[in-house]
Design a protein around this motif. Structure first.
Motif, PDB file in Angstrom:
ATOM      1  N   SER A 130      35.181  18.074 -51.882  1.00 48.04           N
ATOM      2  CA  SER A 130      35.482  19.046 -52.922  1.00 48.04           C
ATOM      3  C   SER A 130      34.760  18.708 -54.213  1.00 48.04           C
ATOM      4  CB  SER A 130      36.996  19.078 -53.188  1.00 48.04           C
ATOM      5  OG  SER A 130      37.427  17.846 -53.691  1.00 48.04           O
ATOM      6  N   MET A 131      34.465  19.771 -54.980  1.00 48.09           N
ATOM      7  CA  MET A 131      33.876  19.639 -56.305  1.00 48.09           C
ATOM      8  C   MET A 131      34.563  20.646 -57.202  1.00 48.09           C
ATOM      9  SD  MET A 131      29.875  19.470 -55.190  1.00 48.09           S
ATOM     10  CE  MET A 131      29.297  19.459 -56.869  1.00 48.09           C
ATOM     11  N   GLN A 132      34.632  20.354 -58.475  1.00 48.94           N
ATOM     12  CA  GLN A 132      35.371  21.234 -59.380  1.00 48.94           C
ATOM     13  C   GLN A 132      34.564  22.472 -59.696  1.00 48.94           C
ATOM     14  OE1 GLN A 132      36.951  19.266 -62.730  1.00 48.94           O
ATOM     15  NE2 GLN A 132      37.940  21.071 -63.565  1.00 48.94           N
ATOM     16  N   ARG A 133      35.229  23.627 -59.724  1.00 49.53           N
ATOM     17  CA  ARG A 133      34.588  24.882 -60.078  1.00 49.53           C
ATOM     18  C   ARG A 133      35.260  25.448 -61.315  1.00 49.53           C
ATOM     19  NH1 ARG A 133      35.195  25.767 -54.500  1.00 49.53           N
ATOM     20  NH2 ARG A 133      36.924  27.153 -54.829  1.00 49.53           N
ATOM     21  N   ALA A 134      34.644  26.453 -61.885  1.00 46.99           N
ATOM     22  CA  ALA A 134      35.241  27.142 -63.030  1.00 46.99           C
ATOM     23  C   ALA A 134      36.516  27.841 -62.602  1.00 46.99           C
ATOM     24  CB  ALA A 134      34.245  28.156 -63.590  1.00 46.99           C
ATOM     25  N   PRO A 135      37.465  28.066 -63.524  1.00 45.16           N
ATOM     26  CA  PRO A 135      38.712  28.740 -63.173  1.00 45.16           C
ATOM     27  C   PRO A 135      38.447  30.123 -62.619  1.00 45.16           C
ATOM     28  CG  PRO A 135      38.838  27.746 -65.347  1.00 45.16           C
ATOM     29  CD  PRO A 135      37.411  27.643 -64.926  1.00 45.16           C
ATOM     30  N   ARG A 136      39.310  30.542 -61.701  1.00 48.44           N
ATOM     31  CA  ARG A 136      39.166  31.863 -61.106  1.00 48.44           C
ATOM     32  C   ARG A 136      39.667  32.936 -62.067  1.00 48.44           C
ATOM     33  NH1 ARG A 136      41.698  29.013 -56.583  1.00 48.44           N
ATOM     34  NH2 ARG A 136      40.124  28.515 -55.034  1.00 48.44           N
ATOM     35  N   VAL A 181      29.313  27.064 -49.821  1.00 42.29           N
ATOM     36  CA  VAL A 181      29.842  28.193 -49.041  1.00 42.29           C
ATOM     37  C   VAL A 181      31.058  28.793 -49.734  1.00 42.29           C
ATOM     38  CG1 VAL A 181      30.992  28.817 -46.883  1.00 42.29           C
ATOM     39  CG2 VAL A 181      28.920  27.432 -46.832  1.00 42.29           C
ATOM     40  N   ALA A 182      31.959  27.940 -50.215  1.00 44.76           N
ATOM     41  CA  ALA A 182      33.178  28.430 -50.872  1.00 44.76           C
ATOM     42  C   ALA A 182      32.854  29.254 -52.110  1.00 44.76           C
ATOM     43  CB  ALA A 182      34.085  27.256 -51.235  1.00 44.76           C
ATOM     44  N   SER A 183      31.950  28.766 -52.939  1.00 45.21           N
ATOM     45  CA  SER A 183      31.636  29.478 -54.177  1.00 45.21           C
ATOM     46  C   SER A 183      30.941  30.804 -53.903  1.00 45.21           C
ATOM     47  CB  SER A 183      30.776  28.601 -55.097  1.00 45.21           C
ATOM     48  OG  SER A 183      29.529  28.296 -54.499  1.00 45.21           O
ATOM     49  N   ASN A 184      30.107  30.850 -52.866  1.00 49.05           N
ATOM     50  CA  ASN A 184      29.438  32.105 -52.529  1.00 49.05           C
ATOM     51  C   ASN A 184      30.395  33.126 -51.935  1.00 49.05           C
ATOM     52  OD1 ASN A 184      26.202  32.313 -52.668  1.00 49.05           O
ATOM     53  ND2 ASN A 184      26.819  30.172 -52.522  1.00 49.05           N
ATOM     54  N   ILE A 185      31.320  32.672 -51.110  1.00 51.04           N
ATOM     55  CA  ILE A 185      32.312  33.600 -50.568  1.00 51.04           C
ATOM     56  C   ILE A 185      33.164  34.176 -51.699  1.00 51.04           C
ATOM     57  CG2 ILE A 185      34.457  33.693 -49.226  1.00 51.04           C
ATOM     58  CD1 ILE A 185      33.117  32.054 -47.108  1.00 51.04           C
ATOM     59  N   PHE A 186      33.510  33.330 -52.650  1.00 49.31           N
ATOM     60  CA  PHE A 186      34.259  33.800 -53.817  1.00 49.31           C
ATOM     61  C   PHE A 186      33.477  34.898 -54.544  1.00 49.31           C
ATOM     62  CE2 PHE A 186      35.101  33.372 -58.412  1.00 49.31           C
ATOM     63  CZ  PHE A 186      36.455  33.660 -58.433  1.00 49.31           C
ATOM     64  N   ASP A 187      32.183  34.693 -54.743  1.00 53.18           N
ATOM     65  CA  ASP A 187      31.364  35.691 -55.433  1.00 53.18           C
ATOM     66  C   ASP A 187      31.213  36.972 -54.612  1.00 53.18           C
ATOM     67  OD1 ASP A 187      30.996  34.086 -57.639  1.00 53.18           O
ATOM     68  OD2 ASP A 187      29.070  33.276 -56.970  1.00 53.18           O
ATOM     69  N   PHE A 188      30.990  36.835 -53.300  1.00 60.37           N
ATOM     70  CA  PHE A 188      30.870  38.027 -52.459  1.00 60.37           C
ATOM     71  C   PHE A 188      32.161  38.853 -52.517  1.00 60.37           C
ATOM     72  CE2 PHE A 188      27.714  35.471 -49.779  1.00 60.37           C
ATOM     73  CZ  PHE A 188      26.621  36.084 -50.361  1.00 60.37           C
ATOM     74  N   TYR A 189      33.279  38.173 -52.431  1.00 53.05           N
ATOM     75  CA  TYR A 189      34.566  38.876 -52.484  1.00 53.05           C
ATOM     76  C   TYR A 189      34.728  39.604 -53.819  1.00 53.05           C
ATOM     77  CZ  TYR A 189      39.503  39.569 -53.412  1.00 53.05           C
ATOM     78  OH  TYR A 189      40.700  40.118 -53.778  1.00 53.05           O
ATOM     79  N   PHE A 236      40.940  26.643 -50.537  1.00 48.29           N
ATOM     80  CA  PHE A 236      39.823  26.617 -51.476  1.00 48.29           C
ATOM     81  C   PHE A 236      40.180  25.673 -52.628  1.00 48.29           C
ATOM     82  CE2 PHE A 236      38.862  30.462 -49.186  1.00 48.29           C
ATOM     83  CZ  PHE A 236      37.481  30.581 -49.239  1.00 48.29           C
ATOM     84  N   PRO A 237      40.025  24.372 -52.427  1.00 48.23           N
ATOM     85  CA  PRO A 237      40.398  23.415 -53.475  1.00 48.23           C
ATOM     86  C   PRO A 237      39.482  23.534 -54.693  1.00 48.23           C
ATOM     87  CG  PRO A 237      39.260  22.294 -51.703  1.00 48.23           C
ATOM     88  CD  PRO A 237      39.494  23.699 -51.228  1.00 48.23           C
ATOM     89  N   THR A 238      40.062  23.437 -55.879  1.00 51.37           N
ATOM     90  CA  THR A 238      39.287  23.509 -57.118  1.00 51.37           C
ATOM     91  C   THR A 238      39.436  22.253 -57.964  1.00 51.37           C
ATOM     92  OG1 THR A 238      41.126  24.583 -58.280  1.00 51.37           O
ATOM     93  CG2 THR A 238      39.503  26.020 -57.218  1.00 51.37           C
ATOM     94  N   LYS A 239      40.340  21.357 -57.578  1.00 48.95           N
ATOM     95  CA  LYS A 239      40.603  20.164 -58.376  1.00 48.95           C
ATOM     96  C   LYS A 239      39.862  18.960 -57.798  1.00 48.95           C
ATOM     97  CE  LYS A 239      45.180  21.866 -59.708  1.00 48.95           C
ATOM     98  NZ  LYS A 239      46.641  21.653 -59.653  1.00 48.95           N
ATOM     99  N   SER A 240      39.381  18.127 -58.678  1.00 51.57           N
ATOM    100  CA  SER A 240      38.659  16.923 -58.270  1.00 51.57           C
ATOM    101  C   SER A 240      39.533  16.051 -57.375  1.00 51.57           C
ATOM    102  CB  SER A 240      38.228  16.139 -59.506  1.00 51.57           C
ATOM    103  OG  SER A 240      37.557  14.958 -59.147  1.00 51.57           O
ATOM    104  N   GLY A 241      38.933  15.554 -56.301  1.00 46.68           N
ATOM    105  CA  GLY A 241      39.662  14.689 -55.391  1.00 46.68           C
ATOM    106  C   GLY A 241      40.295  15.404 -54.217  1.00 46.68           C
ATOM    107  N   ARG A 242      40.281  16.741 -54.230  1.00 46.21           N
ATOM    108  CA  ARG A 242      40.842  17.504 -53.112  1.00 46.21           C
ATOM    109  C   ARG A 242      39.740  17.813 -52.110  1.00 46.21           C
ATOM    110  NH1 ARG A 242      45.663  20.317 -54.057  1.00 46.21           N
ATOM    111  NH2 ARG A 242      45.443  20.892 -51.857  1.00 46.21           N
ATOM    112  N   ASP A 243      39.999  17.526 -50.849  1.00 46.32           N
ATOM    113  CA  ASP A 243      39.021  17.785 -49.798  1.00 46.32           C
ATOM    114  C   ASP A 243      39.273  19.135 -49.147  1.00 46.32           C
ATOM    115  OD1 ASP A 243      37.778  15.351 -50.161  1.00 46.32           O
ATOM    116  OD2 ASP A 243      39.063  14.325 -48.706  1.00 46.32           O
ATOM    117  N   PHE A 244      38.226  19.699 -48.577  1.00 42.54           N
ATOM    118  CA  PHE A 244      38.369  20.924 -47.801  1.00 42.54           C
ATOM    119  C   PHE A 244      39.039  20.604 -46.471  1.00 42.54           C
ATOM    120  CE2 PHE A 244      35.039  22.210 -50.711  1.00 42.54           C
ATOM    121  CZ  PHE A 244      35.355  23.528 -50.987  1.00 42.54           C
ATOM    122  N   SER A 245      39.849  21.544 -46.004  1.00 43.84           N
ATOM    123  CA  SER A 245      40.541  21.391 -44.740  1.00 43.84           C
ATOM    124  C   SER A 245      39.541  21.365 -43.581  1.00 43.84           C
ATOM    125  CB  SER A 245      41.529  22.542 -44.548  1.00 43.84           C
ATOM    126  OG  SER A 245      41.961  22.636 -43.213  1.00 43.84           O
TER     127      SER A 245
END
Length: 248
Positions: free
Chosen positions: A10-16, A81-89, A154-163
């Motif tokens: 996981s890596m941190q992203r901007a707030p949704r 992949v997560a960030s692009n799916i978020f943008d496509f949606y 879709f983890p957004t916090k540092s230290g959280r791994d993807f399932s």
């Protein structure tokens, strides 16, 4: 690098942004273990406008989409992949929000995606049912929004791994978003032309297809359909490959 053979971190992203509000909230999306099949209809139709010149060439992005979808250096593939799916949606949801007043139970009594194709829904009793397109799309969009808001998916916090289930989950998401694109092209492209948004919509969809192919999120059968029940946008996919917009 194959997405489904990758192990992400996981890596941190901007707030949704705030939760979607273009359509009413619906019941919880049924289990994604089994996705609904498509059922053929009997109608025939002339060549759709989105395959006709100059509309098929309309785009904001010129050239091949390969460079846009490539994994950036040092980026984590799961995060990419997560960030692009978020943008496509988000982008697709905005388009649907503009077209929602044209997509009603009266104008779209089924989730049509081709002259001989209607998508069906698997309900909570595991039965395949026909739904009006706005109901089907609302179920899809609400389900995807709930997934995006779920830190376990879709983890957004540092230290959280993807399932470990993340790749299969996003593949289900991608297939359902494809169906929304397919319906809008099939049933509402004249309205997109009226809004002079064909370049925007074509570029969004071409980007979506290129990304899905690059990271193994789409299957050819989902894009093209089956004999006698072909997906309308399957012909657009083939046309864009001939034009060099998408990779063969």
């Amino acid at each position: 690098m194959s997405f489904f053979n990758s192990i992400g971190r996981s890596m941190q992203r901007a707030p949704r942004p705030p939760r979607r509000s273009t359509t009413p909230t619906s019941a919880t999306f049924p289990s994604t273990d089994s996705l609904p099949p498509a059922t053929p209809t009997s109608a025939s139709a002339p060549k759709p406008l989105y395959l006709c010149s100059p509309f098929v060439e309309a785009a904001l992005v010129k050239g091949n989409f390969k460079t846009i979808v490539m994994l950036p250096k040092y980026a984590d593939v799961m995060e990419w992949v997560a960030s692009n799916i978020f943008d496509f949606y988000q982008n697709l949801n905005q388009f649907y929000g503009v077209l929602a007043e044209c997509c009603t139970q009266q104008s779209c009594p089924t989730m049509s995606a081709g002259p001989n194709l209607n998508y069906t829904w698997i309900n909570q009793d595991r039965k395949s049912v026909q739904l009006p397109a706005p109901t089907y799309i609302d179920y899809v969009m609400t389900w995807v929004q709930n997934l995006l808001d779920d830190e376990n998916v879709f983890p957004t916090k540092s230290g959280r791994d993807f399932s470990p289930n993340f790749p299969s989950t996003v593949k289900h998401v991608y297939r359902q978003l494809l169906r929304v694109f397919a319906h809008l092209y099939h049933a509402h492209y004249p309205q997109i032309l009226h809004l002079r948004s064909e370049g925007h919509f074509n570029s969004l969809f071409a980007h979506f297809l290129a990304f899905g192919k690059e990271y193994e999120l789409l299957e050819v059968k989902d894009i093209k359909g089956q004999p006698g029940a072909q997906v309308g946008v399957g012909a657009l996919w083939e046309k864009w490959k001939e034009m060099g917009i998408l990779e063969s």
